[in-house]
Scaffold this motif. Structure first.
Motif, mmCIF file in Angstrom:
data_model
loop_
_atom_site.group_PDB
_atom_site.id
_atom_site.type_symbol
_atom_site.label_atom_id
_atom_site.label_comp_id
_atom_site.label_asym_id
_atom_site.label_seq_id
_atom_site.Cartn_x
_atom_site.Cartn_y
_atom_site.Cartn_z
ATOM 1 N N LEU A 98 0.801 -1.166 0.056
ATOM 2 C CA LEU A 98 -0.114 -0.089 -0.044
ATOM 3 C C LEU A 98 0.816 1.260 0.120
ATOM 4 C CD1 LEU A 98 -2.568 -1.140 2.728
ATOM 5 C CD2 LEU A 98 -2.936 -1.098 0.310
ATOM 6 N N THR A 155 -3.770 3.639 2.800
ATOM 7 C CA THR A 155 -3.495 3.090 4.134
ATOM 8 C C THR A 155 -4.103 1.750 4.466
ATOM 9 O OG1 THR A 155 -5.174 4.214 5.076
ATOM 10 C CG2 THR A 155 -3.203 5.595 4.678
ATOM 11 N N PRO A 156 -3.885 1.169 5.394
ATOM 12 C CA PRO A 156 -4.461 -0.096 5.702
ATOM 13 C C PRO A 156 -6.160 0.119 6.071
ATOM 14 C CG PRO A 156 -2.494 -0.113 6.951
ATOM 15 C CD PRO A 156 -2.571 1.258 6.510
ATOM 16 N N LYS A 157 -6.443 1.324 6.253
ATOM 17 C CA LYS A 157 -7.980 1.695 6.434
ATOM 18 C C LYS A 157 -8.648 1.279 5.308
ATOM 19 C CE LYS A 157 -11.154 3.722 8.805
ATOM 20 N NZ LYS A 157 -11.770 3.182 10.331
ATOM 21 N N LEU A 197 -8.471 -1.168 3.252
ATOM 22 C CA LEU A 197 -8.897 -2.579 3.336
ATOM 23 C C LEU A 197 -9.641 -2.913 4.562
ATOM 24 C CD1 LEU A 197 -5.504 -4.367 2.401
ATOM 25 C CD2 LEU A 197 -7.268 -3.989 0.843
ATOM 26 N N GLU A 198 -9.588 -2.118 5.457
ATOM 27 C CA GLU A 198 -10.290 -2.590 6.869
ATOM 28 C C GLU A 198 -11.659 -2.153 6.550
ATOM 29 O OE1 GLU A 198 -8.528 -0.087 9.760
ATOM 30 O OE2 GLU A 198 -6.407 -1.230 9.768
ATOM 31 N N GLU A 202 -8.044 -7.416 -1.104
ATOM 32 C CA GLU A 202 -6.466 -7.661 -1.490
ATOM 33 C C GLU A 202 -5.980 -7.854 -2.851
ATOM 34 O OE1 GLU A 202 -3.834 -7.775 0.516
ATOM 35 O OE2 GLU A 202 -4.673 -7.534 2.754
#
Length: 307
Positions: free
Chosen positions: A135, A140-142, A144-145, A151
Motif C-alpha cells: 500500500l 493506508t490499511p484503512k 482494506l479494513e 486484497e
C-alpha cells in the motif's frame, strides 16, 4: 484513431525533458507529443521542445487551469504538497484518442508508443512493480479494513509516472465526483512521502476502469523500471535486467534526484547529451547520504524479489 504522448513540464525541468525527448525520438521520430504546462513558467521549455522535437502545447490552456483548480479546491487549500501534478488529468480530454502519459524523470529504450497495442483488449495500462511494495505511497490499511478494496484489487496499484488510457473514458464530472469521494476519506490515502496525484488517480482507476492491464504481467513477465533497483546492467545505450533476462522498456528515477553519482547517471547523461559531441565533465563525486540510503533500499527490495 490518433495516438500520442503527453508530458508535463516547466522551465525548471528543462534538462530532464531534453533527456526524455532525446530518448523518445531516438526510437520514434513520428509519434506526436503534447506538453501540458506544469505552471506558468513553461514558455522557454515549450519553445525548445517544439523547435527540436515537434512538441506542441496543449491547446486549451484555460481548460487545464479550470480543471486543476477545481480538483485542488475539492480537497482544500494546502492539502497537497504539489497540487500542479493534477494538471496531467487534462490527458483525458486532449487531442489523442489513445494516449500515453510519461513523467520527465524517465528515459525510454524502445518505441514506447507501441505498448498501446494492448488497447485491443484493455482500457488502461501501466508498466511497473509499484504493487509489489503493498500500500505504501498510495493507500493506508484503512482502505482494506473498511472493505473499499479487496486484497486482489491492491495488485492493481501503479506508479503515476507512466500510464496510458483512452480519451473521454472518464468525464470531467467523473473526476470531480471521484475527487470528492476521496476528499471525504483522507484517511484512506498515504501522503506521508508528499505524493499528490498518485493516491487519487489510483483510487479513481481501480474504482472506474475494470479493463486494466499492468504490462509487467505479460507472458514471461517484464523487467523492472525503477532506478533504485541496483541489478540492471548497461548494454550499449539501454539497460538489461539479468534477473529476467530482458531489456528494460524504460527507466524511472522516481524519488531519486538525477545528478552525478545517482543510480544509472551514465544512462541519463547519454540521452541528455545525445546530440552533443562534447558533453560537460561531471564534477567530483560526492555521494549524499540520501542517495546511499535509496540505493540500499533498492538493494533490499531486490533481495526480497520485489524490484
Amino acid at each position: 484513431m490518433t495516438r500520442g504522448i503527453y508530458i508535463t513540464a516547466n522551465d525548471k525541468v528543462t534538462e530532464h525533458a531534453i533527456a526524455l525527448l532525446n530518448s523518445i525520438r531516438c526510437y520514434d521520430a513520428d509519434t506526436p507529443i503534447t506538453l501540458i504546462p506544469y505552471d506558468e513558467n513553461y514558455h522557454a521549455i515549450a519553445d525548445l521542445l517544439n523547435k527540436n522535437y515537434g512538441v506542441k502545447v496543449y491547446e486549451d490552456l484555460a481548460f487545464i487551469e479550470r480543471l486543476s483548480q477545481k480538483l485542488y479546491e475539492i480537497f482544500g487549500d494546502g492539502f497537497f504538497a504539489r497540487p500542479n501534478q493534477f494538471r496531467k488529468q487534462a490527458c483525458w480530454f486532449g487531442e489523442f484518442d489513445e494516449f500515453l502519459y510519461i513523467d520527465t524523470d524517465i528515459v525510454v529504450f524502445e518505441k514506447i508508443i507501441d505498448n498501446l497495442d494492448y488497447f485491443k483488449e484493455y482500457d488502461f495500462l501501466c508498466c511497473d512493480y509499484q504493487h509489489s511494495g503493498g500500500l505504501t505511497n498510495v493507500f493506508t490499511p484503512k482502505i482494506l479494513e473498511d472493505e473499499v478494496f479487496k486484497e486482489e484489487d491492491i495488485q492493481g496499484i501503479f506508479n503515476g509516472g507512466w500510464w496510458a488510457s483512452k480519451k473521454n473514458l472518464l468525464s470531467e464530472q467523473d473526476l470531480y465526483d471521484m475527487f470528492a469521494e476521496c476528499a471525504a476519506h483522507p484517511e484512506y490515502f498515504d501522503f506521508s512521502k508528499k505524493t499528490s496525484d498518485q493516491p487519487i488517480i489510483n483510487y479513481t482507476i481501480l474504482k472506474r476502469i475494470p479493463r486494466r492491464f499492468n504490462i509487467v504481467h505479460r507472458p514471461g513477465q517484464a523487467p523492472g523500471s525503477w532506478a533504485g533497483s541496483p541489478q540492471f546492467k548497461r548494454r550499449g545505450n539501454i539497460l538489461f535486467d539479468p534477473n529476467r533476462n530482458q531489456a528494460l522498456q524504460y527507466l524511472h528515477w522516481a524519488g531519486i534526484r538525477i545528478e552525478p553519482g545517482c543510480p544509472y547517471w551514465d544512462i541519463w547523461k547519454h540521452y541528455r547529451y545525445l546530440q552533443d559531441e562534447n558533453p560537460p565533465q561531471d564534477p567530483p563525486l560526492q555521494k549524499s547520504e540520501g542517495q546511499l540510503r535509496r540505493f540500499l533500499q533498492g538493494l533490499k527490495l531486490t533481495l526480497q524479489g520485489k524490484s
